[in-house]
Write a protein that holds these residues in place. Sequence first.
Motif, PDB file in Angstrom:
ATOM      1  N   TRP A 146       0.846  -1.211   0.000  1.00 34.84           N
ATOM      2  CA  TRP A 146       0.000   0.000   0.000  1.00 34.84           C
ATOM      3  C   TRP A 146       0.864   1.237   0.000  1.00 34.84           C
ATOM      4  CZ3 TRP A 146      -4.076  -1.108  -2.090  1.00 34.84           C
ATOM      5  CH2 TRP A 146      -4.714  -2.338  -1.853  1.00 34.84           C
ATOM      6  N   ILE A 147       1.922   1.194   0.777  1.00 41.97           N
ATOM      7  CA  ILE A 147       2.836   2.339   0.742  1.00 41.97           C
ATOM      8  C   ILE A 147       3.281   2.566  -0.699  1.00 41.97           C
ATOM      9  CG2 ILE A 147       5.063   3.189   1.560  1.00 41.97           C
ATOM     10  CD1 ILE A 147       4.622   1.169   3.974  1.00 41.97           C
ATOM     11  N   ALA A 148       3.738   1.461  -1.298  1.00 43.34           N
ATOM     12  CA  ALA A 148       4.267   1.566  -2.664  1.00 43.34           C
ATOM     13  C   ALA A 148       3.217   2.174  -3.598  1.00 43.34           C
ATOM     14  CB  ALA A 148       4.654   0.173  -3.154  1.00 43.34           C
ATOM     15  N   ILE A 149       1.996   1.631  -3.523  1.00 41.40           N
ATOM     16  CA  ILE A 149       0.965   2.099  -4.451  1.00 41.40           C
ATOM     17  C   ILE A 149       0.722   3.591  -4.258  1.00 41.40           C
ATOM     18  CG2 ILE A 149      -1.508   1.982  -4.933  1.00 41.40           C
ATOM     19  CD1 ILE A 149      -1.353  -0.988  -4.611  1.00 41.40           C
ATOM     20  N   SER A 150       0.583   3.995  -2.968  1.00 46.26           N
ATOM     21  CA  SER A 150       0.269   5.414  -2.737  1.00 46.26           C
ATOM     22  C   SER A 150       1.414   6.272  -3.270  1.00 46.26           C
ATOM     23  CB  SER A 150       0.076   5.657  -1.239  1.00 46.26           C
ATOM     24  OG  SER A 150       1.074   4.946  -0.525  1.00 46.26           O
ATOM     25  N   ILE A 151       2.626   5.907  -2.938  1.00 48.85           N
ATOM     26  CA  ILE A 151       3.766   6.674  -3.458  1.00 48.85           C
ATOM     27  C   ILE A 151       3.647   6.784  -4.975  1.00 48.85           C
ATOM     28  CG2 ILE A 151       6.268   6.670  -3.816  1.00 48.85           C
ATOM     29  CD1 ILE A 151       6.480   5.172  -1.122  1.00 48.85           C
ATOM     30  N   ALA A 152       3.418   5.637  -5.576  1.00 43.40           N
ATOM     31  CA  ALA A 152       3.382   5.605  -7.034  1.00 43.40           C
ATOM     32  C   ALA A 152       2.335   6.565  -7.564  1.00 43.40           C
ATOM     33  CB  ALA A 152       3.062   4.195  -7.494  1.00 43.40           C
ATOM     34  N   PHE A 153       1.168   6.580  -6.944  1.00 40.77           N
ATOM     35  CA  PHE A 153       0.110   7.429  -7.490  1.00 40.77           C
ATOM     36  C   PHE A 153       0.404   8.895  -7.278  1.00 40.77           C
ATOM     37  CE2 PHE A 153      -3.377   5.769  -9.763  1.00 40.77           C
ATOM     38  CZ  PHE A 153      -3.271   4.398  -9.596  1.00 40.77           C
ATOM     39  N   VAL A 154       0.981   9.218  -6.112  1.00 40.89           N
ATOM     40  CA  VAL A 154       1.374  10.620  -5.917  1.00 40.89           C
ATOM     41  C   VAL A 154       2.349  11.014  -7.020  1.00 40.89           C
ATOM     42  CG1 VAL A 154       2.632  12.200  -4.428  1.00 40.89           C
ATOM     43  CG2 VAL A 154       0.990  10.589  -3.441  1.00 40.89           C
ATOM     44  N   ALA A 155       3.380  10.163  -7.156  1.00 39.19           N
ATOM     45  CA  ALA A 155       4.376  10.449  -8.207  1.00 39.19           C
ATOM     46  C   ALA A 155       3.669  10.591  -9.552  1.00 39.19           C
ATOM     47  CB  ALA A 155       5.395   9.315  -8.254  1.00 39.19           C
ATOM     48  N   GLY A 156       2.748   9.660  -9.803  1.00 37.53           N
ATOM     49  CA  GLY A 156       2.035   9.686 -11.079  1.00 37.53           C
ATOM     50  C   GLY A 156       1.272  10.984 -11.265  1.00 37.53           C
ATOM     51  N   ALA A 157       0.572  11.391 -10.210  1.00 35.02           N
ATOM     52  CA  ALA A 157      -0.217  12.624 -10.329  1.00 35.02           C
ATOM     53  C   ALA A 157       0.695  13.784 -10.686  1.00 35.02           C
ATOM     54  CB  ALA A 157      -0.931  12.897  -9.001  1.00 35.02           C
ATOM     55  N   VAL A 158       1.819  13.863  -9.960  1.00 37.67           N
ATOM     56  CA  VAL A 158       2.777  14.931 -10.278  1.00 37.67           C
ATOM     57  C   VAL A 158       3.159  14.854 -11.749  1.00 37.67           C
ATOM     58  CG1 VAL A 158       5.106  15.772  -9.834  1.00 37.67           C
ATOM     59  CG2 VAL A 158       3.669  14.994  -7.938  1.00 37.67           C
ATOM     60  N   LEU A 159       3.401  13.638 -12.184  1.00 38.02           N
ATOM     61  CA  LEU A 159       3.798  13.438 -13.578  1.00 38.02           C
ATOM     62  C   LEU A 159       2.715  13.965 -14.509  1.00 38.02           C
ATOM     63  CD1 LEU A 159       6.399  12.090 -14.530  1.00 38.02           C
ATOM     64  CD2 LEU A 159       5.059  10.073 -15.093  1.00 38.02           C
ATOM     65  N   VAL A 160       1.477  13.587 -14.195  1.00 35.91           N
ATOM     66  CA  VAL A 160       0.342  14.031 -15.018  1.00 35.91           C
ATOM     67  C   VAL A 160       0.388  15.544 -15.159  1.00 35.91           C
ATOM     68  CG1 VAL A 160      -2.147  14.230 -15.154  1.00 35.91           C
ATOM     69  CG2 VAL A 160      -1.111  12.131 -14.312  1.00 35.91           C
ATOM     70  N   LEU A 161       0.323  16.217 -14.019  1.00 33.89           N
ATOM     71  CA  LEU A 161       0.297  17.679 -14.060  1.00 33.89           C
ATOM     72  C   LEU A 161       1.541  18.191 -14.769  1.00 33.89           C
ATOM     73  CD1 LEU A 161      -0.967  18.200 -10.428  1.00 33.89           C
ATOM     74  CD2 LEU A 161      -2.264  18.257 -12.561  1.00 33.89           C
ATOM     75  N   GLY A 162       2.661  17.622 -14.407  1.00 27.87           N
ATOM     76  CA  GLY A 162       3.921  18.082 -15.003  1.00 27.87           C
ATOM     77  C   GLY A 162       3.850  18.052 -16.511  1.00 27.87           C
ATOM     78  N   ILE A 163       3.565  16.877 -17.046  1.00 27.56           N
ATOM     79  CA  ILE A 163       3.583  16.739 -18.512  1.00 27.56           C
ATOM     80  C   ILE A 163       2.489  17.597 -19.142  1.00 27.56           C
ATOM     81  CG2 ILE A 163       3.230  15.128 -20.394  1.00 27.56           C
ATOM     82  CD1 ILE A 163       4.630  13.028 -18.820  1.00 27.56           C
ATOM     83  N   ALA A 164       1.278  17.464 -18.583  1.00 29.84           N
ATOM     84  CA  ALA A 164       0.171  18.247 -19.155  1.00 29.84           C
ATOM     85  C   ALA A 164       0.520  19.725 -19.140  1.00 29.84           C
ATOM     86  CB  ALA A 164      -1.099  17.993 -18.348  1.00 29.84           C
ATOM     87  N   GLY A 165       0.759  20.237 -17.928  1.00 27.67           N
ATOM     88  CA  GLY A 165       1.042  21.667 -17.814  1.00 27.67           C
ATOM     89  C   GLY A 165       2.251  22.047 -18.640  1.00 27.67           C
ATOM     90  N   GLY A 166       3.302  21.272 -18.489  1.00 30.50           N
ATOM     91  CA  GLY A 166       4.561  21.603 -19.163  1.00 30.50           C
ATOM     92  C   GLY A 166       4.372  21.734 -20.653  1.00 30.50           C
ATOM     93  N   SER A 167       3.832  20.662 -21.240  1.00 26.46           N
ATOM     94  CA  SER A 167       3.706  20.699 -22.704  1.00 26.46           C
ATOM     95  C   SER A 167       2.782  21.835 -23.104  1.00 26.46           C
ATOM     96  CB  SER A 167       3.132  19.373 -23.192  1.00 26.46           C
ATOM     97  OG  SER A 167       1.931  19.114 -22.503  1.00 26.46           O
ATOM     98  N   ARG A 168       1.757  22.063 -22.254  1.00 23.43           N
ATOM     99  CA  ARG A 168       0.838  23.150 -22.592  1.00 23.43           C
ATOM    100  C   ARG A 168       1.607  24.467 -22.602  1.00 23.43           C
ATOM    101  NH1 ARG A 168      -4.890  24.318 -19.566  1.00 23.43           N
ATOM    102  NH2 ARG A 168      -5.668  25.838 -21.052  1.00 23.43           N
ATOM    103  N   TYR A 169       2.472  24.610 -21.588  1.00 26.12           N
ATOM    104  CA  TYR A 169       3.245  25.849 -21.526  1.00 26.12           C
ATOM    105  C   TYR A 169       4.148  25.965 -22.751  1.00 26.12           C
ATOM    106  CZ  TYR A 169       7.022  28.966 -20.242  1.00 26.12           C
ATOM    107  OH  TYR A 169       7.968  29.954 -20.254  1.00 26.12           O
ATOM    108  N   LEU A 170       4.821  24.847 -23.035  1.00 22.81           N
ATOM    109  CA  LEU A 170       5.780  24.873 -24.147  1.00 22.81           C
ATOM    110  C   LEU A 170       5.097  25.282 -25.443  1.00 22.81           C
ATOM    111  CD1 LEU A 170       7.912  21.708 -23.422  1.00 22.81           C
ATOM    112  CD2 LEU A 170       8.603  24.102 -23.305  1.00 22.81           C
ATOM    113  N   ILE A 171       3.954  24.678 -25.688  1.00 18.34           N
ATOM    114  CA  ILE A 171       3.293  24.924 -26.961  1.00 18.34           C
ATOM    115  C   ILE A 171       2.465  26.199 -26.901  1.00 18.34           C
ATOM    116  CG2 ILE A 171       1.604  23.942 -28.565  1.00 18.34           C
ATOM    117  CD1 ILE A 171       2.702  21.187 -27.423  1.00 18.34           C
TER     118      ILE A 171
END
Lengths: 165, 457, 242, 748, 236
Positions: C45-70
């Motif tokens: 469970w620790i692993a999963i939660s960590i993973a999802f937090v990391a994933g969420a950051v990734l989501v926002l990062g990529i979405a926002g980032g690419s949006r900013y770039l373009i």
Amino acid sequence: MKATYALYTDPESAKQAIVALKEMGVAQSDIVIMSPEPLEAYEFDPSEQETSMRWVAVLGGGIGCVFGASLPSLTQLLWPLNTGGMPIVSIWPNLIITFEMTMLGAIVATVISLVRAARLGRRLPEFYDPQVSDNKILVGIANPSDAQLPDVEQALRGGELKTIP
Amino acid sequence: MNLATDSRITADLLRPLLGTSGKYYVTVGLLGAVTLMGLVAWGYQMYYGIGLTGLNSPVFWGFYLINFVFWIGISHAGTLISAILRLIDAPWRRPVTRCAEAITAFALVIGGTLPLIHLGRPWLFFYLIPFPDGRGLWPNFRSPLMWDFFAINTYLLASTLFLFLPMIPDFALIRDRATGIRRTIYGALSVGWRGTPKQWHRLESAMQIMAIAIIPVAVSVHTIVSFDFAMAVVPMWHSTVFGPYFVAGAIFSGIAGLIIAMAILRRVLRLEQYLTALHFQKLGQLLLLMSLLWGYFVFSERLTIWYGNDNHEMPVFWATFTGEYAPFFWVMVACNFVLPLILLSNQKLRTISGCVVASCGVVLGMWLERFLIVVPSLSYRQLPYTWGSYMPGWPEIAVMVSTFAAMALLYTLFVKFIPIISIWEFKDGTHPGPEPRPIAEPRTLPARGAEAAGEAL
Amino acid sequence: MEPEADFSAGIMADAGIKSRVFPVGGKRRVASLKKEHNKNRPRRWIAISIAFVAGAVLVLGIAGGSRYLIGQSNPAASSSESVFTPAHSTFGEAVRHFLGWRSDPVQPIPFRHELHVQEVGLECTYCHSGVTRGPVARIPSVVLCMDCHLDTATDRAPVQLLTSFFDRGQEPPWQRVYGWLPEAHVRFNHAPHIRAEVECATCHGDVGSMTVAERAIDHTMSFCVRCHEQNQASIDCVTCHY
Amino acid sequence: MDRRQFVKASAVTGASASLAACGNPEDQFIRFISDEILPAGLAVSRRSICPLCPAGCGVEVRVMEGDIDVVRDGVAGVVKTGLAKKLEGLPAHPVNQGKLCVRGQAAIQVTYHPDRIRGPLQRTGERGSGQFEPVSWDEAIGELSSRLGALAESGGQNGLRMITRPLRSQRGFLIREFLERFGAPPAVTFDIFGDEVLRDANFQSFGVRQLPTFDIASSRYLLSFGADILGTWNSPVSQNIGYGDMRQGRPGLRGKFVQVEPRMSQTGANADQWVPARPGTEGFLALGLARAIMAAGTRAPADAGRAGALIEGWSDGLDAYTAEEVETVTGVPSRTVEQLAREFAENLPAIAVIAGAPLAHTNGMFNALAVNALNALVGSVGAGRGVGFTPQPEGLEPVQRGERTIEQLANEILESPAGAAPPVQVLLVNDTNPVFGAPPAMRVADALSGVGYIVSFGSFLDETGNLADLILPDHSFLESLVDHVPESGGGRAMASAAQRAMRPLHDTRDMADVLLEVARSLDFDEPLEWETYEDLVQTRFDTLSPPEGFDSAWIAAQFGGFWVDQSPSSPQPDPPAADIVPRAYSAPQFDGSADEFRFHFLPYVSQSFLDGSLAHLPWLQELPDVVTTAMWSSWVEINPRTAEELGVVEGDLVEVRSAHGVIQAPALIFPGIAPDVLAMPLGQGHRNFTRYASGRGANPIEVLAPMRESETGELAWAATRVNIARIEGEGGLITLAGALREDEELSR
Amino acid sequence: MAKWGMAVDLDRCTGCEACVTACHAENNIPTVGPEEADKGRTMHWLRIERYWEGDFPDVQLKFRPVLCQHCDNAPCEPVCPTYASYHTDEGLNAQVYNRCIGTRYCANACSYNVRVFNFFNPEWEKPLDLQLNPDVSVREVGVMEKCTFCVQRINDAKIDAKANNEDGLIVDGALQSACAQSCTAKALVFGDLEDPDSEVSRLSGSARGSKLLGELGTGPAVTYLQKESWYESGDR
């Protein structure tokens, strides 16, 4: 149900047991054989080398073909739309649909015939030993008559003998 | 038949199903999150409109369809290859087939989703399904998109079955070792497999028939994908070579994808002794062959266009050759042709890592190829007044990233529940003849073997 | 055949030992398997939660980032907070429209069609005067009602309600009973149907015998098309959809 | 979901969305009884007149029933009313014959514009801060009347001034009467790109102070000197109609069209032959042609009559204007000069037109007179002879523009001694935007800040309206009685009139009625004798002779949308008896030295926005300019070679600098412009003009030098020199076209 | 059965663009704003293409109004998987908005690039929405749209003719598309190509007539009458 069988670790002795059973007059169809691998080379059961599955596949393909040909053509004919002077039924595109449906028919038919032929899709009968998947080869007969029993055990002696009371 | 070897094989190949480390959950979690990101982006796009993408007039098709073609291409690795190998009964195929077929199934699922994401009104996709509605309206079977619909669904169903059938005995094997819920599930999956000679024989012959049937389907699928383009009077799309060109390209990228997948499996699942240098050798040769074939197609396509010197096609030609898209073009040539030629034509360089490097190049190059087919042609249409260009929007990028994540995710889950190498086929391969093989002298166990059981994956 | 040989040798190589390392026997294996599970559960469970937090950051990062770039701008986003989607005011509405569900109209005054048609003997076109001339049948203005009801049936409650609307200078908030959703893109014209002597009841049911008008007939496309086919009227799509 | 959102949603999904209301009581909203009954779902057609340019095209308005938001005694609700849905040309109208130009088509957006002022406003913040609060009409008019009353009592009638655009409706007459009877000086008309030079020239050459009407349809040769006859100038629709027939209206006969201009306009793009001449030398070229024609002997100097006599050396054949001389002065090859002259004389009726930039030079008057003389020489002047003048209906003649220019007014205000009461106490501004339209050198903005009290009748908050203290928003033309006396475009005297096409959307009032009300409250010595503006128009129209079948011209006008003089031939007024002063050619003067400022700067009236008064219409903003395909932006047109030499590529931000100002705009590569000329469209660069135009692009007027036409004193807006430099920054050029050329691109 | 077509006389067309705005007004075509316009998402159903030729001073400019050519053999029609884009009996390339799922395949297939796509939902800042033409539906996000030859006017005219003319046929000239109606130089002529006496048939038969991208064999219903140069004609 009752059953008497033996588990063999190598195909050779299994084969010998089968031969022995046959010699004592047990019909091939009554001999139960289970193996973890095809081991077709050993021809445990020569009678099973024949199958009509490919014809079933061809038949299935035929059905698919008819369906695939009629679906577009019929819909185009029965609900025609103006195509600006082009023919209503468009042969070439329909051929593509027909082809795909033919292949689909053949494949589905194959699977169905496999399920039928191999008597798959039903619950596991009691007469089964998990050790088969531990690389043992099972040879035996179901519901042996008490008269047979000694001869059978004799025939199966090469392996680890088991009976289901 | 050799008990020791067989049980060792069984154990090795079942290992991933037994132990599950924390790393595994982290991987799944991350991949799941990235995949989720793609879906989120899609939802966002549905909410505000497809305009969030970079699509415009004249470039009405973009990343979504590029990736669609790309993944459908990847899907040609598995089924096609394993079918061919089965037919020619190449013994070295045995460890390869299943992971190849798995790629096909997953790539198709992913590829099939992308056209939906591409739709302006995805919630109406069911207009594509031929069913009798009260309005007396049917889909238009003249449309290549309908051909896609049929072809891809056929291919998906076929290759799923093709993947499933050989798994039945393995399911039975797991069934006999599992307890509780697992036993029920695997029991159901193994549809009462007992391993009688009849079953074995029917299974083998079914696989033969399927192998024969599935090859033309696979070929047709990518041909039809190429028709999506070739049927339109768009410069450099309306070409007769597109069918074989796409099929070749698809197998090309498919093999590359397979090699990469195998390399990863080999490393992660400790399958060094099952997926050996030999397999990479063989696939490497195949990849080299396809690379040459691909080069031949590109050359003949380009030469025809250039020699024909059609007013409407030359702008596209030059745009990709020397113009704004030239960098992509030359990178593509380097990745798809030069690199494989160097790495694979030489016995010394055709090592596992060599093959993997080449494959990575090919995957990149083939993606670029699809980009170069879709975008430049649309940018330079017949009327120069309408010329334009294209820059992907952020949802397109997000979805693209998530397709790769989804592939990895599905694969990760797959290897967790199903032996990635067909156990019975592999065993079967180890002793073809009646007379038992000599057993080699016992050697000391390599250190790694000991803890292998514990921290599998 | 060369490679195959040394390949299988690779497998056979250390076969002997393996039998010792992995003794045959499913049950034991399963047991150990269970153990491992118990061992992993907390970590998981620790692993999963960590993973999802990391994933969420990734989501926002990529979405926002690419949006900013373009540098994507999003006009729709700014202008449509008030509605669920640019096309629909609420999620419910979106779903209703998609499924074609329509709630029944609620009329401010229980207008008795049967009374006016059968007893008073009014023609439909007396109130719905638009049908003969153009697309819209039109719900009559309260002014028309008052032509009679200034001095007719003034003692009845509904009529008094009507009058009160009139006095306030308002129309009763009649709700439409029929009509298509905007997504249907239907452009219907009454006049040609009337000229073709299609009975009102054909499409609206026998409103003359209803009290409050109900949606008696569902105006599905098949309903229209069938009738058009029977009467050799055009079933060309753009006859109605444009 | 409240009612507003519901209406918003229905706005999104169109008329049929009222369905969404079904069954959801929260979606119900109050519906008032409509006082206008229209056939449901059917269109009725009403008449109107397009007000956007002086041409005065007749408009047929397609009106259909629709819901509008209203508030009746405090209750918000909707009511059914007739709404204008589409504008078409009025088929029978003599000027536009059922056609309507791009701006006329878009005119409907003026009425429905989201940023229209919806009721009278009073300034709250600093002047120019753009902070206003709504007031009632009574308060507003009371305020205005009291201020004027105070003026009248203190005997400061001179302190009331008015600025208006040139009006060809009876509103002009009303304004004159109002100011006269109040005792104020006549209104200042402001139209920076007006045609006064040409009117003066026509007066001197032909005795008509008026823009000509061309019979293009029956002409065989059309020679235009910088005139945008097919785009924006004079009466574009009627000229387009004529052009079409000149080209393909006569089987077997196709007229030739030659355009002389340094920058290819939309009109020039249609020419069979496009002749770039140096800016300001068009008159010289015209006389070159005249000389060649006379030399060829086909025509004698005397044929030109009075028009010729106005040119020095005309009577003895213009020896100074040899083809070679023309080549050196104008840059037009002598071969071309001779060829044009030959063709012009041989293909009669031939028309020479001059307008736009050629008249906006220091020697504009000379250019105009030269072209007039050329016309007269080949005998194409007069009714039915190519160049004619539309007679004006007697008794309805539009007000001639006042003597004072906006510049004089500005100076008067600015030069008034400090401390003393400002010379202008109350300034009325009607439908004009001098703050945007006048070059900064005229310091109009400063002047306005020195005005005591500014009242604007504008419908939008533009740069001028932003300075106002009180805003009395006028109806849109669809909402009010309209009338118009076309200056040109028809063969006979005519006048148009039409009742309003729809009820006012907002709490606005007709400027004319407001003036009348104010006048009533001021009790003049001789009061204005009209109750309403309609009275005024009716009485004025009824002085006309009614056509048969009608007992009054007013009824006739409303019936058909226009009135036409039935008398067989309309008389031409005689030339004035003033003595003739021959003019000699003088080279055009430019502001800025040629070595410091390399380029001629040529602002031009935009096809979409005219002088900028239409920049607030989204349709016109998104209309790709037909020559450059640019939208939503402004740009500087540069010859490709020049651009290459300057290292400028399309879309680069460049800085255009004159001795009087600097503007920044993206560069646009333009093959059809002389290498030493930079051109820029008017219209953008509004600081403050609705959500669609504010802060968009640059305004070329800001770099114009206050050069004057030497004779009339009009602004010579084409006489500025500039130079240009590429600067860092986002150009923001938005174009529709992907490529400049077709064949070259395809056969690359 | 009529066959609707148009003749475009390039010798008359002056590029005044009245047709463009008339089309916007008649067909509820939204404006998309500068950002979207910059991305190339303007919604013009009708555009005036302009092409430069030569270099200063011998430079020329060509105008060419391009709208949907309503091809007899339209590339856009067969590719639509849902029949949203189809051919009517009267030769229109119709677009059925409610059937469109937005594959944008038709827009790719169309060689004239005259199809425009609703990348976002159209917005009319109130009260601009009051100007919307009730005879034409407002297209929502994700739907392809294009020139319809003002099919709403065609349908109205047919209903009228059926009710009022004894032969029930539309009189030539009584029906005009919005662009043709507004065309100041009468360059655009709309009408029935089946009727041999109609203006449009006469013009379509002209010696100057040609089809745009005719070599593609799309069979457009729009005929372009090429510009003449003065010397060829003159007095004949």
